[in-house]
Design an enzyme around this catalytic site. Structure first.
Site, PDB file in Angstrom:
ATOM      1  N   ALA A  45       0.828  -1.210   0.000  1.00 45.04           N
ATOM      2  CA  ALA A  45       0.000   0.000   0.000  1.00 45.04           C
ATOM      3  C   ALA A  45       0.859   1.256   0.000  1.00 45.04           C
ATOM      4  CB  ALA A  45      -0.931  -0.007   1.215  1.00 45.04           C
ATOM      5  N   TRP A  75       5.522 -11.187   2.194  1.00 44.65           N
ATOM      6  CA  TRP A  75       5.247 -12.596   2.492  1.00 44.65           C
ATOM      7  C   TRP A  75       4.025 -13.125   1.738  1.00 44.65           C
ATOM      8  CZ3 TRP A  75       6.083 -13.729   8.441  1.00 44.65           C
ATOM      9  CH2 TRP A  75       7.366 -13.290   8.810  1.00 44.65           C
ATOM     10  N   ALA A  76       3.291 -12.242   1.061  1.00 42.87           N
ATOM     11  CA  ALA A  76       2.039 -12.684   0.415  1.00 42.87           C
ATOM     12  C   ALA A  76       2.334 -13.744  -0.635  1.00 42.87           C
ATOM     13  CB  ALA A  76       1.334 -11.490  -0.223  1.00 42.87           C
ATOM     14  N   GLY A  79      -1.792 -14.215  -4.218  1.00 39.30           N
ATOM     15  CA  GLY A  79      -1.858 -13.255  -5.302  1.00 39.30           C
ATOM     16  C   GLY A  79      -2.869 -12.171  -5.033  1.00 39.30           C
ATOM     17  N   GLU A 144      -9.289 -19.563  -5.556  1.00 41.44           N
ATOM     18  CA  GLU A 144      -9.131 -19.651  -4.101  1.00 41.44           C
ATOM     19  C   GLU A 144     -10.500 -19.748  -3.448  1.00 41.44           C
ATOM     20  OE1 GLU A 144      -6.599 -16.567  -2.577  1.00 41.44           O
ATOM     21  OE2 GLU A 144      -4.861 -17.356  -3.636  1.00 41.44           O
ATOM     22  N   HIS A 257      -6.171 -17.921   9.484  1.00 40.02           N
ATOM     23  CA  HIS A 257      -5.919 -18.739   8.290  1.00 40.02           C
ATOM     24  C   HIS A 257      -5.958 -20.202   8.693  1.00 40.02           C
ATOM     25  CE1 HIS A 257      -4.188 -20.289   4.614  1.00 40.02           C
ATOM     26  NE2 HIS A 257      -4.347 -19.097   4.081  1.00 40.02           N
ATOM     27  N   ARG A 298     -12.553 -18.994   4.227  1.00 39.73           N
ATOM     28  CA  ARG A 298     -11.586 -19.456   5.220  1.00 39.73           C
ATOM     29  C   ARG A 298     -12.100 -19.454   6.650  1.00 39.73           C
ATOM     30  NH1 ARG A 298      -7.001 -15.024   3.971  1.00 39.73           N
ATOM     31  NH2 ARG A 298      -6.622 -16.546   2.349  1.00 39.73           N
ATOM     32  N   HIS A 355      -4.211 -14.169  11.030  1.00 41.76           N
ATOM     33  CA  HIS A 355      -3.637 -13.890   9.713  1.00 41.76           C
ATOM     34  C   HIS A 355      -3.906 -12.480   9.202  1.00 41.76           C
ATOM     35  CE1 HIS A 355      -2.210 -14.702   5.735  1.00 41.76           C
ATOM     36  NE2 HIS A 355      -3.398 -14.573   5.176  1.00 41.76           N
ATOM     37  N   GLU A 379      -3.813  -2.679   4.998  1.00 41.04           N
ATOM     38  CA  GLU A 379      -4.398  -3.449   6.100  1.00 41.04           C
ATOM     39  C   GLU A 379      -4.657  -2.608   7.346  1.00 41.04           C
ATOM     40  OE1 GLU A 379      -2.709  -7.364   6.574  1.00 41.04           O
ATOM     41  OE2 GLU A 379      -3.760  -7.654   8.486  1.00 41.04           O
ATOM     42  N   ARG A 390     -12.668 -11.399   5.180  1.00 39.60           N
ATOM     43  CA  ARG A 390     -12.055 -11.016   3.904  1.00 39.60           C
ATOM     44  C   ARG A 390     -12.074 -12.176   2.915  1.00 39.60           C
ATOM     45  NH1 ARG A 390      -5.940 -11.241   2.340  1.00 39.60           N
ATOM     46  NH2 ARG A 390      -6.078 -12.896   3.878  1.00 39.60           N
TER      47      ARG A 390
HETATM   48  C1  LIG Z   1       2.054 -14.936   5.005  1.00 35.83           C
HETATM   49  C2  LIG Z   1       1.041 -14.003   4.389  1.00 35.83           C
HETATM   50  C3  LIG Z   1       0.510 -14.303   3.147  1.00 35.83           C
HETATM   51  C4  LIG Z   1      -0.437 -13.465   2.558  1.00 35.83           C
HETATM   52  N1  LIG Z   1      -0.907 -13.753   1.315  1.00 35.83           N
HETATM   53  C5  LIG Z   1      -1.762 -12.885   0.714  1.00 35.83           C
HETATM   54  C6  LIG Z   1      -2.198 -13.085  -0.626  1.00 35.83           C
HETATM   55  O1  LIG Z   1      -1.787 -14.028  -1.291  1.00 35.83           O
HETATM   56  N2  LIG Z   1      -3.070 -12.202  -1.171  1.00 35.83           N
HETATM   57  C7  LIG Z   1      -3.547 -11.124  -0.477  1.00 35.83           C
HETATM   58  O2  LIG Z   1      -4.344 -10.351  -1.022  1.00 35.83           O
HETATM   59  N3  LIG Z   1      -3.135 -10.900   0.795  1.00 35.83           N
HETATM   60  C8  LIG Z   1      -2.266 -11.748   1.394  1.00 35.83           C
HETATM   61  N4  LIG Z   1      -1.849 -11.498   2.671  1.00 35.83           N
HETATM   62  C9  LIG Z   1      -2.284 -10.267   3.326  1.00 35.83           C
HETATM   63  C10 LIG Z   1      -1.538  -9.098   2.689  1.00 35.83           C
HETATM   64  O3  LIG Z   1      -0.216  -9.495   2.452  1.00 35.83           O
HETATM   65  C11 LIG Z   1      -1.560  -7.876   3.577  1.00 35.83           C
HETATM   66  O4  LIG Z   1      -2.870  -7.553   3.945  1.00 35.83           O
HETATM   67  C12 LIG Z   1      -0.976  -6.682   2.842  1.00 35.83           C
HETATM   68  O5  LIG Z   1       0.227  -7.034   2.227  1.00 35.83           O
HETATM   69  C13 LIG Z   1      -0.764  -5.535   3.792  1.00 35.83           C
HETATM   70  O6  LIG Z   1      -0.012  -4.568   3.119  1.00 35.83           O
HETATM   71  P1  LIG Z   1       0.255  -3.161   3.791  1.00 35.83           P
HETATM   72  O7  LIG Z   1       1.038  -2.395   2.785  1.00 35.83           O
HETATM   73  O8  LIG Z   1      -1.008  -2.601   4.288  1.00 35.83           O
HETATM   74  O9  LIG Z   1       1.147  -3.491   5.083  1.00 35.83           O
HETATM   75  P2  LIG Z   1       2.548  -4.239   5.262  1.00 35.83           P
HETATM   76  O10 LIG Z   1       2.961  -4.965   4.038  1.00 35.83           O
HETATM   77  O11 LIG Z   1       2.455  -5.020   6.523  1.00 35.83           O
HETATM   78  O12 LIG Z   1       3.578  -3.052   5.466  1.00 35.83           O
HETATM   79  C14 LIG Z   1       3.534  -2.257   6.634  1.00 35.83           C
HETATM   80  C15 LIG Z   1       4.679  -1.275   6.604  1.00 35.83           C
HETATM   81  O13 LIG Z   1       4.513  -0.302   7.632  1.00 35.83           O
HETATM   82  C16 LIG Z   1       5.722  -0.129   8.342  1.00 35.83           C
HETATM   83  N5  LIG Z   1       5.399   0.389   9.670  1.00 35.83           N
HETATM   84  C17 LIG Z   1       4.536  -0.125  10.587  1.00 35.83           C
HETATM   85  N6  LIG Z   1       4.458   0.683  11.659  1.00 35.83           N
HETATM   86  C18 LIG Z   1       5.293   1.739  11.409  1.00 35.83           C
HETATM   87  C19 LIG Z   1       5.645   2.907  12.135  1.00 35.83           C
HETATM   88  N7  LIG Z   1       5.120   3.185  13.344  1.00 35.83           N
HETATM   89  N8  LIG Z   1       6.547   3.760  11.590  1.00 35.83           N
HETATM   90  C20 LIG Z   1       7.092   3.513  10.369  1.00 35.83           C
HETATM   91  N9  LIG Z   1       6.772   2.417   9.631  1.00 35.83           N
HETATM   92  C21 LIG Z   1       5.881   1.549  10.144  1.00 35.83           C
HETATM   93  C22 LIG Z   1       6.368  -1.504   8.284  1.00 35.83           C
HETATM   94  O14 LIG Z   1       7.751  -1.457   8.559  1.00 35.83           O
HETATM   95  C23 LIG Z   1       6.050  -1.883   6.836  1.00 35.83           C
HETATM   96  O15 LIG Z   1       6.975  -1.266   5.964  1.00 35.83           O
HETATM   97  C24 LIG Z   1      -0.891 -12.322   3.269  1.00 35.83           C
HETATM   98  C25 LIG Z   1      -0.358 -12.024   4.521  1.00 35.83           C
HETATM   99  C26 LIG Z   1       0.611 -12.843   5.077  1.00 35.83           C
HETATM  100  C27 LIG Z   1       1.189 -12.502   6.412  1.00 35.83           C
END
Ligand SMILES: Cc1cc2nc3c(=O)[nH]c(=O)nc-3n(C[C@H](O)[C@H](O)[C@H](O)COP(=O)(O)OP(=O)(O)OC[C@H]3O[C@@H](n4cnc5c(N)ncnc54)[C@H](O)[C@@H]3O)c2cc1C
Length: 514
Positions: A45, A75-76, A79, A144, A257, A298, A355, A379, A390
């Site tokens: 994001a 880690w996603a 897809g 899925e 999960h 799920r 999860h 997220e 979800r």
């Molecule tokens: C193992 C796994 C598999 C998954 N597989 C899928 C999938 O196949 N398809 C799907 O749609 N979703 C999947 N998901 C869910 C999906 O990956 C997440 O919902 C999504 O990637 C979240 O993205 P994000 O950018 O919101 O947060 P994140 O990717 O968690 O990034 C958060 C960022 O914020 C930073 N941060 C946090 N707090 C602070 C702070 N106070 N100050 C500065 N930086 C901060 C962190 O360092 C990081 O850079 C999966 C999740 C996991 C754990």
């Protein structure tokens, strides 16, 4: 500038900011020259929002606490969902999203997601992400649980997150208008004189001012002791937003999960993607019998496993992947083989793990929180689009669809006057959870909860744990990911009513969103 290794960063002055070079540059505690936008978080994001804004000429500061490889996005596996197949449409995608969300999906937000996901997929391709194709060269679409059509695009088999983040981070590094501050944790969101959020205060004393702040700080699933998430996913953005006066919503909805590895040393909690069940993997009890329709959403599959384990005392159920092509899921097979377990020949012990959090910072359809100048995407946000559960692979799509929208909306914010920077708070606004808190959430706010456990959790030391407890206690029904053993039925009066915790109040209101 040449492209750095994706797990490390260079800022525009060519200085590395990763941990290999030691601690980040120390700066005096002064207000930095202004950016147009500050984005907090370098997952899917945050990177996408930053690129969207920068490519429209904005100057962006991207602050990230942890290295790329420690984001949930990296880690996603499965897809991202988008209606791209000829037999599919955004309307079908919407129907499946609404069905999975169990009477709580905010239709307007889900419509945005399903309508705009194909365009954001095209953006990702234009940014250089290469998605998997079948042997005829057509886009390979995975199936899925909960999806009525094949609509999950993936990259590198089950290395989707890693592939996307590597490309986006390389694009960010190339983008002169984005400055990356890695290894800094945002610890407060100072308000401007007019009450709008207009800056971030980092743990090294640096304050970066901007016309708007976009929180993309990830979820909170690592508050629970058994989790698939990286340790940094404990909801720090939610607590920062609450301290800045923003509403939070739907905190009781935590997705477990069904198939996280259980009992293989070194791989505890490792996620085995839902997509393997889409490709035909089956679940078995200790006697080898199948006990659940593996393609249900799920929450249903996770609860079936949970009940079987609770009823038998067994530590795990067994996922049969022996009929699956290892080339389709190279990182799952690779990770398990590295740990000495070959899924091509032996069933994999699995059990549910926390999860994904459906709840977060309440936002409108452009990522605006209830505090002017403060946005949330990915997220950490709660648009209401996931409802009570979800649909698999909607969350990566959400990062791109709402990351894009929020970036555009934030650039329309009024230019930032000088920020009056208050004294940094003495107490940590967003502390990491203790081991005791994580165990308490697993015990008292796990796959099945009751008033007794939730009341106990109201006294937990961690502020977000207490808010989860209050939200789960107030929702006196079972719905989607929220299952109350003492309130097993769904309450139709709570259909489409989101649980909102207003800033400064511990109480929970059930509110209809349009
Ligand atoms: C193992 C796994 C598999 C998954 N597989 C899928 C999938 O196949 N398809 C799907 O749609 N979703 C999947 N998901 C869910 C999906 O990956 C997440 O919902 C999504 O990637 C979240 O993205 P994000 O950018 O919101 O947060 P994140 O990717 O968690 O990034 C958060 C960022 O914020 C930073 N941060 C946090 N707090 C602070 C702070 N106070 N100050 C500065 N930086 C901060 C962190 O360092 C990081 O850079 C999966 C999740 C996991 C754990």
């Amino acid at each position: 500038m040449s492209c750095a290794s994706p797990e490390s960063w260079r800022n525009q002055r060519g200085r590395r900011l990763d941990e290999e070079e030691g601690t980040p540059v120390t700066v005096p505690p002064v207000q930095e020259p202004r950016s147009d936008l500050v984005v907090v978080g370098a997952g899917a994001a945050g990177l996408f929002a930053a690129l969207t804004a920068a490519r429209r000429g904005a100057h962006v500061t991207l602050v990230s606490a942890r290295p790329l490889a420690e984001t949930a996005s990296y880690w996603a596996q499965g897809g991202l969902a988008a209606a791209l197949a000829v037999d599919d449409s955004p309307a079908r995608h919407l129907d499946d999203t609404i069905e999975a969300g169990r009477g709580l999906v905010r239709r307007s937000a889900a419509e945005v997601l399903c309508d705009e996901a194909p365009a954001r997929f095209a953006d990702l391709e234009a940014l250089g992400v290469r998605f998997d194709a079948d042997r005829h060269g057509n886009l390979a679409l995975g199936l899925e649980g909960g999806h009525g059509r094949r609509r999950v695009v993936h990259a590198g088999g089950s290395a989707t997150g890693r592939r996307i983040l590597r490309q986006l981070s390389a694009d960010v590094v190339e983008e002169e208008r984005i400055e990356v501050l890695e290894g800094r944790r945002v610890r407060a969101l100072p308000a401007r004189d007019d009450g709008r959020v207009g800056a971030v205060a980092c743990d090294d004393g640096r304050v970066v001012a901007a016309r708007a702040v976009i929180l993309a700080s990830g979820g909170a699933a690592a508050l629970w002791s058994r989790t698939t998430n990286p340790p940094g996913s404990y909801g720090s953005g939610l607590m920062l937003a609450r301290a800045a006066g923003a509403d939070l919503a739907d905190l009781e909805f935590v997705q477990f999960h069904p198939t996280a590895v259980a009992g293989i040393p070194g791989r505890e909690g490792f996620l085995v993607s839902e997509a393997v069940r889409g490709e035909g993997a089956t679940l078995h009890d200790a006697a080898g019998e199948r006990f659940v329709d593996e393609l249900q959403p799920r929450d249903a599959v996770a609860r079936a496993i949970h009940r079987l384990l609770a009823g038998t005392g067994a530590p795990a159920v067994y996922l049969d992947m022996t009929g699956i092509d290892p080339a389709r899921f190279p990182n799952v097979f690779g990770a398990l083989r590295e740990a000495g377990h070959d899924p091509a020949t032996a069933r994999v012990p699995v059990s549910p793990a926390s999860h994904y959090v459906m709840g977060g910072i309440a936002t409108d359809l452009h990522g605006r929180s209830t505090v002017a100048g403060l946005y949330a995407v990915g997220e950490c946000a709660c648009t209401g689009l996931h409802g009570a559960n979800r649909l698999a692979s909607n969350s990566l799509s959400e990062c791109f669809v709402f990351g894009h929208r929020a970036a555009l909306a934030a650039l329309d914010e009024p230019a930032s006057p000088a920020v009056a920077v208050p004294e940094p708070p003495r107490t940590e606004l967003a502390p990491p959870p203790s081991r005791a808190t994580r165990a308490a959430l697993w015990r008292d706010a796990g796959l099945e909860r009751s008033a007794e456990g939730l009341r106990r959790l109201l006294d937990d030391a961690h502020p977000l744990a207490r808010l989860v407890a209050a939200s789960a206690l107030a929702r006196e029904e079972s719905r989607g990911a929220h299952a109350r053993s003492d309130r097993p039925a769904r309450d139709p009066d709570l259909d489409h009513r989101h649980s909102v915790v207003e800033a400064g109040k511990p109480s929970v209101a059930h509110v209809k969103w349009t």
